[in-house]
Design a protein around this motif. Sequence first.
Motif, PDB file in Angstrom:
ATOM      1  N   PRO A 150       0.815  -1.031  -0.204  1.00 21.01           N
ATOM      2  CA  PRO A 150       0.018   0.065  -0.081  1.00 21.01           C
ATOM      3  C   PRO A 150       0.751   1.260   0.037  1.00 21.01           C
ATOM      4  N   LEU A 151       0.461   2.093  -1.083  1.00 25.67           N
ATOM      5  CA  LEU A 151       1.367   3.497  -0.973  1.00 25.67           C
ATOM      6  C   LEU A 151       0.911   4.334   0.174  1.00 25.67           C
ATOM      7  N   ASP A 152       1.625   5.124   0.573  1.00 24.92           N
ATOM      8  CA  ASP A 152       1.695   6.135   1.690  1.00 24.92           C
ATOM      9  C   ASP A 152       1.097   7.124   0.892  1.00 24.92           C
ATOM     10  N   ARG A 153      -0.348   7.585   0.710  1.00 24.73           N
ATOM     11  CA  ARG A 153      -0.679   8.525  -0.420  1.00 24.73           C
ATOM     12  C   ARG A 153      -0.257   9.944   0.455  1.00 24.73           C
TER      13      ARG A 153
ATOM     14  N   GLU B 128      11.636   4.438 -12.555  1.00 28.45           N
ATOM     15  CA  GLU B 128      11.656   2.999 -12.130  1.00 28.45           C
ATOM     16  C   GLU B 128      12.128   2.203 -13.248  1.00 28.45           C
ATOM     17  N   GLU B 129      12.452   0.984 -12.905  1.00 27.34           N
ATOM     18  CA  GLU B 129      12.992   0.033 -13.870  1.00 27.34           C
ATOM     19  C   GLU B 129      11.706  -1.046 -14.207  1.00 27.34           C
ATOM     20  N   HIS B 130      10.919  -0.504 -14.862  1.00 24.39           N
ATOM     21  CA  HIS B 130       9.580  -1.211 -14.987  1.00 24.39           C
ATOM     22  C   HIS B 130       8.811  -0.234 -15.975  1.00 24.39           C
ATOM     23  N   SER B 131       7.621  -0.950 -16.751  1.00 26.73           N
ATOM     24  CA  SER B 131       6.778  -0.136 -17.653  1.00 26.73           C
ATOM     25  C   SER B 131       6.456   1.231 -17.325  1.00 26.73           C
ATOM     26  N   ILE B 132       6.285   2.262 -17.807  1.00 19.47           N
ATOM     27  CA  ILE B 132       5.716   3.433 -17.220  1.00 19.47           C
ATOM     28  C   ILE B 132       4.047   3.021 -17.435  1.00 19.47           C
ATOM     29  N   ILE B 133       3.660   1.768 -17.849  1.00 20.98           N
ATOM     30  CA  ILE B 133       2.043   1.566 -17.361  1.00 20.98           C
ATOM     31  C   ILE B 133       1.885   0.784 -15.944  1.00 20.98           C
ATOM     32  N   GLY B 134       1.315   1.439 -15.181  1.00 21.33           N
ATOM     33  CA  GLY B 134       1.258   0.724 -14.063  1.00 21.33           C
ATOM     34  C   GLY B 134       2.215   0.401 -12.793  1.00 21.33           C
ATOM     35  N   GLY B 135       3.109   1.197 -13.034  1.00 21.69           N
ATOM     36  CA  GLY B 135       4.206   0.898 -11.984  1.00 21.69           C
ATOM     37  C   GLY B 135       4.184   2.059 -11.072  1.00 21.69           C
ATOM     38  N   ILE B 136       5.415   2.572 -10.592  1.00 23.22           N
ATOM     39  CA  ILE B 136       5.435   3.610  -9.615  1.00 23.22           C
ATOM     40  C   ILE B 136       4.917   4.855 -10.029  1.00 23.22           C
ATOM     41  N   GLY B 137       5.279   5.196 -11.152  1.00 25.61           N
ATOM     42  CA  GLY B 137       4.836   6.633 -12.112  1.00 25.61           C
ATOM     43  C   GLY B 137       3.251   6.807 -11.999  1.00 25.61           C
ATOM     44  N   SER B 138       2.488   5.296 -12.338  1.00 21.58           N
ATOM     45  CA  SER B 138       1.056   5.414 -12.213  1.00 21.58           C
ATOM     46  C   SER B 138       0.761   5.641 -10.877  1.00 21.58           C
ATOM     47  N   ALA B 139       1.481   5.014  -9.812  1.00 18.16           N
ATOM     48  CA  ALA B 139       0.995   4.940  -8.404  1.00 18.16           C
ATOM     49  C   ALA B 139       1.089   6.326  -7.796  1.00 18.16           C
TER      50      ALA B 139
ATOM     51  N   VAL C  76       0.915   9.300  -9.280  1.00 20.78           N
ATOM     52  CA  VAL C  76      -0.252   9.944 -10.099  1.00 20.78           C
ATOM     53  C   VAL C  76      -1.534   9.739  -9.377  1.00 20.78           C
ATOM     54  N   GLU C  77      -1.680   8.246  -9.017  1.00 23.96           N
ATOM     55  CA  GLU C  77      -2.819   8.079  -8.495  1.00 23.96           C
ATOM     56  C   GLU C  77      -3.028   8.552  -7.333  1.00 23.96           C
ATOM     57  N   ALA C  78      -1.894   8.764  -6.623  1.00 19.30           N
ATOM     58  CA  ALA C  78      -1.762   9.308  -5.175  1.00 19.30           C
ATOM     59  C   ALA C  78      -2.113  10.835  -5.139  1.00 19.30           C
ATOM     60  N   LEU C  79      -1.573  11.395  -6.365  1.00 21.65           N
ATOM     61  CA  LEU C  79      -1.820  12.764  -6.416  1.00 21.65           C
ATOM     62  C   LEU C  79      -3.149  13.292  -6.946  1.00 21.65           C
ATOM     63  N   ARG C  80      -4.034  12.476  -7.287  1.00 13.56           N
ATOM     64  CA  ARG C  80      -5.282  12.868  -7.818  1.00 13.56           C
ATOM     65  C   ARG C  80      -6.151  13.819  -6.931  1.00 13.56           C
TER      66      ARG C  80
ATOM     67  N   PRO D  76       3.847  19.538 -12.688  1.00  5.55           N
ATOM     68  CA  PRO D  76       3.803  18.556 -13.947  1.00  5.55           C
ATOM     69  C   PRO D  76       4.672  17.381 -13.564  1.00  5.55           C
ATOM     70  N   VAL D  77       4.097  16.208 -13.913  1.00  4.64           N
ATOM     71  CA  VAL D  77       4.779  15.003 -13.639  1.00  4.64           C
ATOM     72  C   VAL D  77       5.474  14.417 -15.078  1.00  4.64           C
ATOM     73  N   GLU D  78       6.468  13.738 -15.017  1.00  7.74           N
ATOM     74  CA  GLU D  78       6.935  12.877 -16.096  1.00  7.74           C
ATOM     75  C   GLU D  78       7.566  11.547 -15.527  1.00  7.74           C
ATOM     76  N   PHE D  79       7.607  10.654 -16.337  1.00  2.00           N
ATOM     77  CA  PHE D  79       7.890   9.382 -16.133  1.00  2.00           C
ATOM     78  C   PHE D  79       9.275   9.018 -16.766  1.00  2.00           C
ATOM     79  N   VAL D  80      10.113   8.484 -15.632  1.00  3.08           N
ATOM     80  CA  VAL D  80      11.383   7.806 -16.573  1.00  3.08           C
ATOM     81  C   VAL D  80      10.999   6.313 -16.124  1.00  3.08           C
ATOM     82  N   GLY D  81      11.051   5.516 -17.247  1.00  4.34           N
ATOM     83  CA  GLY D  81      10.930   4.145 -17.245  1.00  4.34           C
ATOM     84  C   GLY D  81      10.954   3.365 -18.379  1.00  4.34           C
ATOM     85  N   VAL D  82      10.458   2.240 -18.655  1.00  2.43           N
ATOM     86  CA  VAL D  82      10.455   1.342 -19.923  1.00  2.43           C
ATOM     87  C   VAL D  82       9.150   1.785 -20.564  1.00  2.43           C
TER      88      VAL D  82
END
Lengths: 319, 279
Positions: free
Chosen positions: A227-230, A247-258, A260-264, A270-276
């Motif tokens: 669980p992410l500490d929102r 993250e060393e993970h797809s930009i779909i569904g990893g911590i980038g997504s998490a 942004v979900e937390a910041l909703r 502005p947010v940008e992702f570094v990832g696969v």
Amino acid sequence: MTSPNLRSAYGASLVRLGKKDERVVALEADLGKSTQSVMFQAEFPDRYFQMGIAEQNMASTAAGFALSGMIPFIHSFAVFASGRTYDQLRNSICIPNLPVRICGSSAGLSDFGDGKTHQGVEDAALMRSLPNMTVLCPADSIEVEQMMDCMLDWPGPVYFRINRNDLPFVYPEGEPYSIGKVTRLREGNEAAIFGSGIMVSKALEAAKALETEGISTRVINISTIKPLDREAVIRYARGVDAIVTAEEHSIIGGIGSAVVEALRGVSHAPVEFVGVPDSFGISAEGYDELLVHFKLTSDEIARTVKTLLKGTEKCASVL
Amino acid sequence: MANAEEIQRIKKLAWDLRADIVRMIGVGKAGHLGGSCSLAETVAALYFGKMHFDPKALHDPNRDRFLVSKGHSVLVQYAALVELGAIPREEMGKLKTLGGKLQGHPDMMTPGMEAVTGSLGQGLSIATGMALALRLRKSPARVYVVIGDGELAEGQLWEAAMAAARYKLDSLTAILDRNRIQATGPTKEIFDIPNLEDKWRAFGWNVLNVDGHDVGPILDVLDKATAIKGGPTVIVADTVKGKGVSFAENTAAFHNGAMTREQYDQALVEIEESRRMVQ
């Protein structure tokens, strides 16, 4: 002295837990030398179960162990531990909320030579979507040890994303650990980088480089992806002009997504992702070469921060 | 050998389970009548005859475990647990309703359930894990798991079969409910798996056969399975899908069918008549 290698730290920690508590058992699917579950086998042969190359059966068998009062650890490469077994994790383990520990070893691109089939860059997304599942991604071997110490008491299933390699020590000495904790490793007030796993040390390098250019950057380690500490994410995202996730993970569904979900629902920079990007991995001669290929580098993180900051300036000048 | 009185008691209870399965499903609502009815004698023999199971001590670490891997047939297990008092009788009317405790497939929110099954092919693996854990804990408990003949197409079952044999799990008994009908038709037409007994033997299991509707032989074969040491045993129980309800027998239509009011009434009358005829 803790080895900087995450797999060694995992194996040693598993042995430590096994000594402490007889409920700990380990199940393996013929990758024990790689996952380092062999360390447990050497110490506790009676509590080590070789299940053959049959991950689905291993996962549901672990459910049976947990339903009988044990704390089973199951092992495979991340890509198989999460993907091959998804339905078994979902139904046998997550619905009844059983304390099964799933070691997804050689996560991300760290199995550089074996290519697409063996490189797990979607595992966090899959595991994060399962109700009751806790998803952990240690940034160094100290954090592996700290996480493992929580495994005797933590309720419900846990998925570990464990890198294959040696990683620089980043966990602050003496800092108390608990699952769910989001840790700020570096203070800064212009940009924030949220990293996980191997990308935490790269984020710290990026922040150092940015400092020489006069950009003050904070770095936050998200080692509990769920669980992410929102509240912590919102707090650390506040007051900066740029937010980058790494993250060393797809930009779909990893911590980038998490993140942004937390910041909703709150206003933020502005947010940008570094990832696969939305792609599979590929074979390479070395890990670093592969990380460069997918732009999972400190340079890329720094470049992304600067690009966001420039954009913010442009917006400000338009206004 | 079980005595005649014991056999008669369990036979009657098997018909009681069928009546409760029909009552649980009710009128006009889809329910897994066929595969639940084919198991009535097996489940009655286990819960009311063979298993060490105290409905007042559902978490006794040394209880015998019973799982239905083909989880859609859990209605027969619910009926047995209602009969034993582990599940309140009023829950039967709340099957598959919000607020009820009886889910469409086995769930830990229901008293007496041992595992979550229903995504087919996983129950034998779970049972294997239980048997391994119980052996490690030096518990005398046995593990019984029902699998379906249609379910045998799931590869994971054969992974589990290899693992249970590899670990010589003689506390594990699988009961294959061979009713020869699966969701969309006869198993022979949908996905025939020939030479089943040979396959299980080749996978390292002891194989016993029984008429899955004859209580005396079922009790005997369960005793035999307990006596076999050194490896797991599968009991191939030949059964009739929908057994005891004439319009539901041997048809895929009542794998998960809905009964009309007339069919519902007829089913209960037929079951009551069969119960009365028990010698």
